[in-house]
Design an enzyme around this catalytic site. Structure first.
Site, PDB file in Angstrom:
ATOM      1  CG  LEU A  32      -2.745  -2.050  -3.386  1.00 53.20           C
ATOM      2  CD1 LEU A  32      -2.578  -1.393  -4.746  1.00 53.20           C
ATOM      3  CD2 LEU A  32      -3.200  -1.036  -2.335  1.00 53.20           C
ATOM      4  CG  ASP A  33       1.066  -2.917  -3.572  1.00 52.05           C
ATOM      5  OD1 ASP A  33       1.260  -2.623  -4.760  1.00 52.05           O
ATOM      6  OD2 ASP A  33       0.948  -2.059  -2.669  1.00 52.05           O
ATOM      7  CD  GLU A  34      -2.640  -9.467  -1.191  1.00 52.09           C
ATOM      8  OE1 GLU A  34      -3.154 -10.518  -1.584  1.00 52.09           O
ATOM      9  OE2 GLU A  34      -2.934  -8.920  -0.114  1.00 52.09           O
ATOM     10  N   GLY A  73       0.791  -1.220   0.000  1.00 53.10           N
ATOM     11  CA  GLY A  73       0.000   0.000   0.000  1.00 53.10           C
ATOM     12  C   GLY A  73       0.823   1.269   0.000  1.00 53.10           C
TER      13      GLY A  73
END
Length: 294
Positions: free
Chosen positions: A225-227, A199
């Protein structure tokens, strides 16, 4: 002689490598580089084969002749022209270090891609982009116009034939619909060593935890998100004496290098999605050579 790259993923079983090598030999092709991985946990097999057509067999004929082998092993396979340049759309906000690094690597031929344009929600790098004779698209993004803005981006993607989108510190979260439509075709650089500090403000998060290493992660973008599946990562050592602003400065070089390596792997067909992970094969001999020295 024309160079090609064969990529294959399928269920692991005996005879795959033998079938591939026999087919290429029968077609007058010579294998110059080969990598493979058998995932014993998932039962999947991955391989990347670089080869030269010594008899000048065209790409269409190679693909057609390989179809029976694809069906026999239920392969997800593709034969790529080794000299073709992938069409790439870059996206950036207000931090330009990754963009500038990519433009330099592109200019000297270290990243053999066709940059079809740069999209930004700010005007900060318009002059830099235009000076490289690359189309610049300013698309303002707000909560109210987010869907419309993404529609404009997708129009550019379709008009230019974009094959890969690179988020070079583009600080907007993409919609689920766009992530799904471009699945496996969007690479993001996140300024932390994921899965730590996802994040916003990861350097501030890292400072608050008193870490001794900061990092950067290049990954494929998913709706989470960001995964997304991680392609490339690296770290830099820091000490207790450094501030969050120091982290930002130290992290710039790491971010730029990690993103460039991830793009290099993707455009040379070295990356394979394996669930929420990736298989990334090493570059072929001469794969890092630049067209110009600087």
């Amino acid at each position: 002689m024309t160079s090609y790259v064969l990529t294959v993923s399928c269920k692991s079983t005996r005879g795959i490598v033998a079938a591939i090598s026999s087919y290429l030999a029968d077609k007058g092709c010579n294998i110059v580089d080969s990598s493979q991985f058998d995932d014993l946990d998932t039962g999947k097999f991955f391989t990347r084969v670089s080869f030269i057509s010594e008899e000048g067999v065209p790409l269409a004929e190679l693909k057609e002749g390989f179809e029976p082998i694809c069906k026999r092993f239920a392969m997800d396979a593709e034969i790529h022209d080794g000299n073709a340049r992938m069409k790439v759309l870059l996206m950036v906000s207000r931090f330009g270090h990754c963009l500038n690094d990519l433009l330099y690597r592109w200019k000297i031929g270290a990243l053999p891609i066709d940059i079809v344009g740069v999209v930004s929600n700010h005007f900060d790098y318009q002059k830099v982009v235009v000076n490289h004779d690359i189309p610049f698209h300013h698309i303002k993004v707000t909560k109210e116009n987010k869907l419309q803005a993404e529609g404009q981006i997708m129009d550019i993607v379709e008009q230019t034939g974009t094959e890969l989108i690179v988020l070079a510190r583009y600080m907007q979260v993409l919609s689920d619909a766009m992530c799904q439509k471009m699945s496996g075709k969007i690479i993001n650089i996140h300024h932390s060593f994921l899965p730590s500090f996802k994040g916003a403000n990861p350097y501030k998060q890292a400072y608050g935890r008193g870490v001794k290493l900061i990092g950067a992660t290049a990954h494929y973008v998913t709706a989470d998100l960001d995964e997304g599946p991680i392609i490339e990562q690296d770290t830099a050592r820091i000490t207790h004496a450094q501030s969050p602003d120091d982290y930002v400065s130290i992290g710039r070089d790491v971010e730029s290098q990690v993103l460039a390596r991830a793009i290099h792997a993707h455009i040379h067909h070295r990356t394979f999605l394996n669930g929420n992970r990736t298989v990334v094969f090493p570059a072929s001999p001469g794969g890092y050579a630049s067209e110009r020295m600087g």
